[in-house]
Write a protein that holds these residues in place. Structure first.
Motif, PDB file in Angstrom:
ATOM      1  N   UNK A 168     -18.543  18.110 -32.901  1.00  0.00           N
ATOM      2  CA  UNK A 168     -17.560  18.634 -31.939  1.00  0.00           C
ATOM      3  C   UNK A 168     -16.859  19.883 -32.451  1.00  0.00           C
ATOM      4  N   UNK A 169     -16.551  19.914 -33.759  1.00  0.00           N
ATOM      5  CA  UNK A 169     -15.788  21.033 -34.297  1.00  0.00           C
ATOM      6  C   UNK A 169     -16.685  22.127 -34.886  1.00  0.00           C
ATOM      7  N   UNK A 170     -18.004  21.930 -34.877  1.00  0.00           N
ATOM      8  CA  UNK A 170     -18.904  22.950 -35.416  1.00  0.00           C
ATOM      9  C   UNK A 170     -18.927  24.181 -34.515  1.00  0.00           C
ATOM     10  N   UNK A 171     -19.064  25.362 -35.128  1.00  0.00           N
ATOM     11  CA  UNK A 171     -19.269  26.559 -34.321  1.00  0.00           C
ATOM     12  C   UNK A 171     -20.673  26.521 -33.721  1.00  0.00           C
ATOM     13  N   UNK A 172     -20.924  27.311 -32.666  1.00  0.00           N
ATOM     14  CA  UNK A 172     -22.264  27.330 -32.081  1.00  0.00           C
ATOM     15  C   UNK A 172     -23.321  27.602 -33.153  1.00  0.00           C
ATOM     16  N   UNK A 195     -28.391  14.497 -30.578  1.00  0.00           N
ATOM     17  CA  UNK A 195     -28.387  14.599 -29.116  1.00  0.00           C
ATOM     18  C   UNK A 195     -27.122  15.310 -28.630  1.00  0.00           C
ATOM     19  N   UNK A 196     -26.028  15.063 -29.342  1.00  0.00           N
ATOM     20  CA  UNK A 196     -24.758  15.666 -28.922  1.00  0.00           C
ATOM     21  C   UNK A 196     -24.647  17.124 -29.339  1.00  0.00           C
ATOM     22  N   UNK A 197     -25.356  17.505 -30.401  1.00  0.00           N
ATOM     23  CA  UNK A 197     -25.309  18.897 -30.853  1.00  0.00           C
ATOM     24  C   UNK A 197     -26.702  19.432 -31.040  1.00  0.00           C
ATOM     25  N   UNK A 234     -20.127   9.358 -18.487  1.00  0.00           N
ATOM     26  CA  UNK A 234     -20.359   7.923 -18.690  1.00  0.00           C
ATOM     27  C   UNK A 234     -20.490   7.605 -20.178  1.00  0.00           C
ATOM     28  N   UNK A 235     -21.174   8.491 -20.893  1.00  0.00           N
ATOM     29  CA  UNK A 235     -21.333   8.296 -22.335  1.00  0.00           C
ATOM     30  C   UNK A 235     -19.969   8.349 -23.023  1.00  0.00           C
ATOM     31  N   UNK A 236     -19.152   9.323 -22.627  1.00  0.00           N
ATOM     32  CA  UNK A 236     -17.798   9.441 -23.170  1.00  0.00           C
ATOM     33  C   UNK A 236     -17.004   8.167 -22.916  1.00  0.00           C
ATOM     34  N   UNK A 237     -17.088   7.695 -21.688  1.00  0.00           N
ATOM     35  CA  UNK A 237     -16.314   6.525 -21.280  1.00  0.00           C
ATOM     36  C   UNK A 237     -16.777   5.286 -22.051  1.00  0.00           C
ATOM     37  N   UNK A 238     -18.089   5.163 -22.193  1.00  0.00           N
ATOM     38  CA  UNK A 238     -18.630   4.017 -22.931  1.00  0.00           C
ATOM     39  C   UNK A 238     -18.139   4.053 -24.381  1.00  0.00           C
ATOM     40  N   UNK A 289     -28.680   3.069 -41.307  1.00  0.00           N
ATOM     41  CA  UNK A 289     -27.656   3.206 -40.273  1.00  0.00           C
ATOM     42  C   UNK A 289     -27.340   4.681 -40.041  1.00  0.00           C
ATOM     43  N   UNK A 290     -27.321   5.440 -41.134  1.00  0.00           N
ATOM     44  CA  UNK A 290     -27.008   6.861 -41.033  1.00  0.00           C
ATOM     45  C   UNK A 290     -28.058   7.605 -40.221  1.00  0.00           C
ATOM     46  N   UNK A 291     -29.336   7.231 -40.441  1.00  0.00           N
ATOM     47  CA  UNK A 291     -30.400   7.916 -39.694  1.00  0.00           C
ATOM     48  C   UNK A 291     -30.244   7.657 -38.207  1.00  0.00           C
ATOM     49  N   UNK A 292     -29.897   6.420 -37.845  1.00  0.00           N
ATOM     50  CA  UNK A 292     -29.675   6.100 -36.433  1.00  0.00           C
ATOM     51  C   UNK A 292     -28.492   6.902 -35.889  1.00  0.00           C
ATOM     52  N   UNK A 293     -27.405   6.940 -36.670  1.00  0.00           N
ATOM     53  CA  UNK A 293     -26.213   7.686 -36.235  1.00  0.00           C
ATOM     54  C   UNK A 293     -26.530   9.181 -36.123  1.00  0.00           C
ATOM     55  N   UNK A 294     -27.376   9.681 -37.038  1.00  0.00           N
ATOM     56  CA  UNK A 294     -27.760  11.099 -36.998  1.00  0.00           C
ATOM     57  C   UNK A 294     -28.564  11.429 -35.742  1.00  0.00           C
ATOM     58  N   UNK A 295     -29.422  10.496 -35.332  1.00  0.00           N
ATOM     59  CA  UNK A 295     -30.193  10.721 -34.106  1.00  0.00           C
ATOM     60  C   UNK A 295     -29.249  10.919 -32.925  1.00  0.00           C
ATOM     61  N   UNK A 296     -28.199  10.116 -32.885  1.00  0.00           N
ATOM     62  CA  UNK A 296     -27.243  10.254 -31.784  1.00  0.00           C
ATOM     63  C   UNK A 296     -26.463  11.557 -31.898  1.00  0.00           C
ATOM     64  N   UNK A 297     -26.108  11.934 -33.121  1.00  0.00           N
ATOM     65  CA  UNK A 297     -25.363  13.176 -33.321  1.00  0.00           C
ATOM     66  C   UNK A 297     -26.205  14.383 -32.910  1.00  0.00           C
TER      67      UNK A 297
END
Ligand SMILES: Nc1ncnc2c1ncn2[C@@H]1O[C@H](COP(=O)(O)OP(=O)(O)OP(=O)(O)O)[C@@H](O)[C@H]1O
Ligand SMILES: [Mg+2]
Length: 180
Positions: free
Chosen positions: A86-90, A50-52, A8-12, A40-48
């Motif tokens: 997305x492209x970062x190694x583990x 969550x994804x990584x 759903x997140x992807x689709x949104x 704005x960057x801090x907000x975007x970083x919070x979301x990033x």
């Protein structure tokens, strides 16, 4: 449930990107306002994050105020950070610095082949090696458009020591302009 939620997140995100792209170039962008890029960057970083969740984010953000359409700019920042995640190694490290209006997002991923670099901002373009990862190839075309509307520039380049560095330059100032 977790998988449904992730999709759903992807689709949104895809719908948001498509809406952004569907606006004809000729149409004026939304209202421009003075926005603190570092916030704005801090907000975007919070979301990033969550994804990584297993990645390390090293950040160094100096205040920078720009004139832009805030929601569009935030989406652009999320798109750039999203690629780094997305492209970062583990357990990789993502470095984010904002210095005098120059934002650099650096990852330790596979990098981008020199002959592919000219295509990364094209709509729907994805490297053949990236096709196993989620995405539609719209992210960077939206970044390019938003940055251009704010009077700035964006480029991707191989990072020293491997990985990719995305650099955004946006005109602005270290302090907000005085109230009119
Ligand atoms: N940090 C990066 N490291 C390696 N390759 C990258 C990086 N950023 C972008 N690319 C390459 O550029 C392509 C286009 O990026 P873009 O963000 O436009 O699309 P996407 O990430 O594939 O999909 P979307 O952003 O729509 O989810 C990617 O598919 C990938 O091949
Ligand atoms: Mg992307």
């Amino acid at each position: 449930m977790a998988s449904v939620k992730a999709q759903m997140t992807e689709l949104a995100a895809l719908i948001g990107d498509l809406q952004e792209l569907a606006r004809p170039d000729a149409v004026q962008p939304g209202p421009l306002e003075v926005v603190p890029l570092h916030t704005l960057l801090r907000t975007a970083l919070d979301r990033a994050r969550l994804r990584g969740p297993e990645l390390t984010f090293v950040t160094d953000l100096a205040p920078w105020y720009v004139r832009a359409e805030a929601p569009a700019l935030e989406r652009a920042l999320v798109n750039v950070l999203d690629n780094a995640v997305k492209f970062s190694p583990p357990r990789g490290t993502v470095e984010v610095t904002l210095m005098r209006g120059e934002l650099t997002v650096r990852d330790q991923g596979p990098g981008i082949a020199p002959d592919e670099l000219p295509h990364v901002f094209d709509r729907f373009w994805r490297s053949p090696s990236a096709r196993s990862l989620p995405g539609s190839g719209l992210g960077l075309s939206i970044v390019a458009r938003t940055v251009q509307q704010a009077g700035g520039t964006v480029s991707l380049a191989p990072a020293e020591g491997g990985g990719t560095a995305a650099t955004l330059r946006l005109p602005g100032a270290p302090t907000p302009p005085p109230e009119l």
